[in-house]
Motif scaffolding. Structure first.
Motif, PDB file in Angstrom:
ATOM      1  N   ILE A   1       6.769   4.235   7.130  1.00  0.00           N
ATOM      2  CA  ILE A   1       5.970   4.857   8.105  1.00  0.00           C
ATOM      3  C   ILE A   1       4.775   5.490   7.185  1.00  0.00           C
ATOM      4  N   SER A   2       3.703   5.129   7.875  1.00  0.00           N
ATOM      5  CA  SER A   2       2.311   5.677   7.472  1.00  0.00           C
ATOM      6  C   SER A   2       1.627   6.355   8.278  1.00  0.00           C
ATOM      7  N   GLU A   3       0.356   7.067   7.972  1.00  0.00           N
ATOM      8  CA  GLU A   3      -0.272   7.790   8.963  1.00  0.00           C
ATOM      9  C   GLU A   3      -0.742   6.953  10.234  1.00  0.00           C
ATOM     10  N   THR A   4      -1.001   5.690   9.767  1.00  0.00           N
ATOM     11  CA  THR A   4      -1.629   4.961  11.025  1.00  0.00           C
ATOM     12  C   THR A   4      -0.545   3.870  11.511  1.00  0.00           C
ATOM     13  N   ASN A   5       0.435   3.707  10.750  1.00  0.00           N
ATOM     14  CA  ASN A   5       1.252   2.509  11.169  1.00  0.00           C
ATOM     15  C   ASN A   5       2.857   2.840  10.881  1.00  0.00           C
ATOM     16  N   ARG A   6       3.667   1.810  11.608  1.00  0.00           N
ATOM     17  CA  ARG A   6       5.109   1.941  11.539  1.00  0.00           C
ATOM     18  C   ARG A   6       5.587   0.526  11.477  1.00  0.00           C
ATOM     19  N   ILE A   7       6.140   0.104  10.439  1.00  0.00           N
ATOM     20  CA  ILE A   7       6.791  -1.405  10.062  1.00  0.00           C
ATOM     21  C   ILE A   7       8.213  -1.348  10.289  1.00  0.00           C
ATOM     22  N   THR A   8       8.990  -1.985  11.041  1.00  0.00           N
ATOM     23  CA  THR A   8      10.445  -2.279  10.981  1.00  0.00           C
ATOM     24  C   THR A   8      10.804  -3.581  10.734  1.00  0.00           C
ATOM     25  N   LYS A   9      11.856  -3.651   9.674  1.00  0.00           N
ATOM     26  CA  LYS A   9      12.489  -4.781   9.559  1.00  0.00           C
ATOM     27  C   LYS A   9      14.092  -4.724   9.653  1.00  0.00           C
ATOM     28  N   LYS A  10      14.352  -5.817  10.130  1.00  0.00           N
ATOM     29  CA  LYS A  10      15.948  -5.973  10.249  1.00  0.00           C
ATOM     30  C   LYS A  10      16.755  -6.542   9.054  1.00  0.00           C
ATOM     31  N   VAL A  11      17.686  -5.961   8.686  1.00  0.00           N
ATOM     32  CA  VAL A  11      18.753  -6.327   7.603  1.00  0.00           C
ATOM     33  C   VAL A  11      20.250  -6.645   7.925  1.00  0.00           C
ATOM     34  N   ILE A  12      20.832  -7.593   7.712  1.00  0.00           N
ATOM     35  CA  ILE A  12      22.195  -7.779   7.786  1.00  0.00           C
ATOM     36  C   ILE A  12      22.803  -7.773   6.637  1.00  0.00           C
TER      37      ILE A  12
ATOM     38  N   ASN B   1      11.525  10.530   1.628  1.00  0.00           N
ATOM     39  CA  ASN B   1      10.064  11.044   1.753  1.00  0.00           C
ATOM     40  C   ASN B   1       9.235  10.677   0.511  1.00  0.00           C
ATOM     41  N   THR B   2       7.900  10.459   0.301  1.00  0.00           N
ATOM     42  CA  THR B   2       7.329   9.963  -0.586  1.00  0.00           C
ATOM     43  C   THR B   2       7.696  10.519  -1.976  1.00  0.00           C
ATOM     44  N   ALA B   3       8.339  11.617  -2.218  1.00  0.00           N
ATOM     45  CA  ALA B   3       8.760  12.186  -3.545  1.00  0.00           C
ATOM     46  C   ALA B   3       9.744  11.166  -4.117  1.00  0.00           C
ATOM     47  N   GLU B   4      10.615  10.587  -3.300  1.00  0.00           N
ATOM     48  CA  GLU B   4      11.616   9.732  -3.628  1.00  0.00           C
ATOM     49  C   GLU B   4      11.378   8.190  -3.653  1.00  0.00           C
ATOM     50  N   ILE B   5      10.073   7.802  -3.185  1.00  0.00           N
ATOM     51  CA  ILE B   5       9.761   6.589  -3.364  1.00  0.00           C
ATOM     52  C   ILE B   5       8.720   6.232  -4.626  1.00  0.00           C
ATOM     53  N   ASP B   6       9.057   5.143  -5.039  1.00  0.00           N
ATOM     54  CA  ASP B   6       8.242   4.646  -6.364  1.00  0.00           C
ATOM     55  C   ASP B   6       6.995   4.124  -5.691  1.00  0.00           C
ATOM     56  N   VAL B   7       6.025   3.939  -6.324  1.00  0.00           N
ATOM     57  CA  VAL B   7       4.656   3.694  -5.668  1.00  0.00           C
ATOM     58  C   VAL B   7       4.578   2.063  -5.168  1.00  0.00           C
TER      59      VAL B   7
ATOM     60  N   ASN C   1       0.870  -1.268  -0.009  1.00  0.00           N
ATOM     61  CA  ASN C   1      -0.185   0.118  -0.013  1.00  0.00           C
ATOM     62  C   ASN C   1       0.736   1.133  -0.004  1.00  0.00           C
ATOM     63  N   ALA C   2       1.744   1.350  -1.038  1.00  0.00           N
ATOM     64  CA  ALA C   2       2.681   2.405  -1.374  1.00  0.00           C
ATOM     65  C   ALA C   2       1.842   3.919  -0.943  1.00  0.00           C
ATOM     66  N   GLU C   3       0.819   4.188  -1.367  1.00  0.00           N
ATOM     67  CA  GLU C   3       0.157   5.248  -1.541  1.00  0.00           C
ATOM     68  C   GLU C   3      -0.056   5.738  -0.053  1.00  0.00           C
ATOM     69  N   ASN C   4      -0.030   4.761   1.149  1.00  0.00           N
ATOM     70  CA  ASN C   4      -0.216   5.256   2.506  1.00  0.00           C
ATOM     71  C   ASN C   4       1.275   5.499   2.986  1.00  0.00           C
ATOM     72  N   ILE C   5       2.301   5.191   2.293  1.00  0.00           N
ATOM     73  CA  ILE C   5       3.827   5.564   3.075  1.00  0.00           C
ATOM     74  C   ILE C   5       4.057   6.772   2.882  1.00  0.00           C
ATOM     75  N   SER C   6       4.486   7.241   4.043  1.00  0.00           N
ATOM     76  CA  SER C   6       4.833   8.767   3.899  1.00  0.00           C
ATOM     77  C   SER C   6       6.397   8.888   4.091  1.00  0.00           C
ATOM     78  N   ALA C   7       7.171   8.086   4.493  1.00  0.00           N
ATOM     79  CA  ALA C   7       8.329   8.026   4.615  1.00  0.00           C
ATOM     80  C   ALA C   7       8.992   6.465   4.862  1.00  0.00           C
ATOM     81  N   VAL C   8      10.373   6.437   4.291  1.00  0.00           N
ATOM     82  CA  VAL C   8      11.060   5.288   4.628  1.00  0.00           C
ATOM     83  C   VAL C   8      12.396   5.648   5.364  1.00  0.00           C
ATOM     84  N   VAL C   9      12.760   5.178   6.720  1.00  0.00           N
ATOM     85  CA  VAL C   9      13.940   5.616   7.228  1.00  0.00           C
ATOM     86  C   VAL C   9      14.712   4.302   7.468  1.00  0.00           C
TER      87      VAL C   9
END
Length: 75
Positions: free
Chosen positions: A61-72, A35-41, A14-22
């Protein structure tokens, strides 16, 4: 998730709901903030080689949720 090439693809259903990737390092420092301008849909290609070996956390990060995943990254 582990990568030895440094290449990570982030797929967003649901990329349209994503406001940022950190992207954080293991010390809790923000190393990339998109920010959303730098993220493909639907996906984002991330190259961890510029940051070196280590443990990273990717937070979507979206308006209603935050999901974090670990990468090594270990070459």
């Amino acid at each position: 998730n582990t990568t030895n090439t440094g290449d990570v693809t982030i797929y967003m259903n649901n990329a349209e709901n994503i406001s940022a990737v950190v992207i954080w390092n293991a010390l809790g420092e923000v190393i990339k903030n998109l920010n959303t301008a730098e993220i493909d849909v639907s996906r984002y290609e991330l190259d961890l080689k510029e940051f070196g070996n280590g443990l990273y956390f990717i937070t979507l990060i979206s308006e209603t949720n935050r999901i974090t995943k670990k990468v090594i990254f270990n070459r």
